[in-house]
Design an enzyme around this catalytic site. Sequence first.
Site: not given
Length: 527
Positions: A61, A88-89, A176, A178, A234, A382
């Site tokens: 964040g 992180c945060y 991070h 990710e 979708d 997706k």
Amino acid sequence: MTSSAHTAHRPVLVVDFGAQYAQLIARRVREAGVYSELVPHTITAEEVRAKQPLGIVLSGGPSSVYADGAPQFDDTIFELGIPTLGICYGFQVMARALGGVVGNTGDREYGATDASVLGGGGAILGDQPETQNVWMSHGDAVQQAPEGFEVLAKTAVTPVAAFGSAEKRMYGVQWHPEVKHSDHGQKLLENFLHHVAGIANDWNAGNVIAEQIARIREQVGSARVISALSGGVDSAVSTALVHRAIGDQLTAVFVDHGLLRKGEREQVEKDYVESTGVRLITVEAADTFLGHLEGVTDPEQKRKIIGREFIRAFEQVQRDLVSEAAASGEKVKFLVQGTLYPDVVESGGGSGTANIKSHHNVGGLPDDLDFELIEPLRTLFKDEVRAIGRELGIPEAIVGRQPFPGPGLGIRIVGEVTRDRLETLREADAIARAELTAAGLDAEIWQCPVVLLADVRSVGVQGDGRTYGHPIVLRPVSSEDAMTADWTRVPYEVLARISNAITNQVPEVNRVVLDVTSKPPGTIEWE
């Protein structure tokens, strides 16, 4: 109204502290074969307990944990005994709550950084190189780990870049994992999920299909169901999934609202029906939609009008099917929608989530909706939807196509939507799509909205004469899940062919421009 969006899998909760990458964390968890859900940082310990999570990941964040107005967190959640990973945060929130020290040392780290693994690295770093490249983005730092926690990594300026407690099953990293810039980030996440939290990697397309089929059958019983089929990925996958569950109880409804791209209707009526065998009803509704859109320029109002008129069209089909259903004693009361997780997040779904724009099938629905909703894709991104579509045997030409918004070209005209403007945009869009396909770029581009700036005109020269035409905007973007995106670097020669073809073949257009904005700050669609 209700939805069949739930899953039998107990989740890993990704707590969002306003991070740019919170949705990306949720996706990375799913890539590890584990079901995840995004929740706001305001979630309480009681709410967490009710969800029965198998693990918690605290996102990064932009704030300082000690600053006024910083996102707060219910510290009693740390007492629930749930395996937790702070990023992180979130790493700093964990450290501070558990008795560590967080402060601003004056040293900042942004971007690629070398991290050194210490003490064997513990459960999350133990099988990784002693020195590795990680992605940092912080000004504050953990200066002292909480009591009972071992320091697991450091950098040149951050002595506590990671820590952990095997006893508490709590770990944290300053970087991070990710993002793909962290060389071993996905492995770190998988170590936490599988080794620390002990979660099996059983979240996959096959399991999702089996779970949803069972839930759809339980929800529907013997009732009749209508599916909103637009021809996009979708709606195609959600329709096929429900059809697999209940067969002839389903009737697919394709609404020709006049906002379609060139060839859209033909693809739905021929290719999709032939591949799935679903019963299809086509509703001619262009006059109705365009009549209600007359004079409307506000994008939120457009979306709500289109969402409302979609429902009204389905309600008319519902009435038309009443006599047919009455003969068998079955009621038509369910509507299938291809709502995805990003649709819900962007439409303000969930406490603490900002309403970026109302998706016609979420925030655009009327309050007096006379259907119960079946939304089997509501928890999915997706790429997961495409995997399910392939598992269901839907042709690649449909499963692999670029996303197209339910409101259609209505939200790609900046200004009032009219028949003439739609025809102009339809032709320009067809040219751009054909050229990108011919250049072999379909796999590289997530989506390429072609936008008509209907209320803007510029002077041009065509055929030795002065013109005063409209600009067309090309918006090619690359993305993994539509939550974040970057503009695609289309080769100049391809852009030149598109521009020349549009300005030569579409008389109303005398200028083609390229949108080079990422998301954020821009959204993928202009409206």
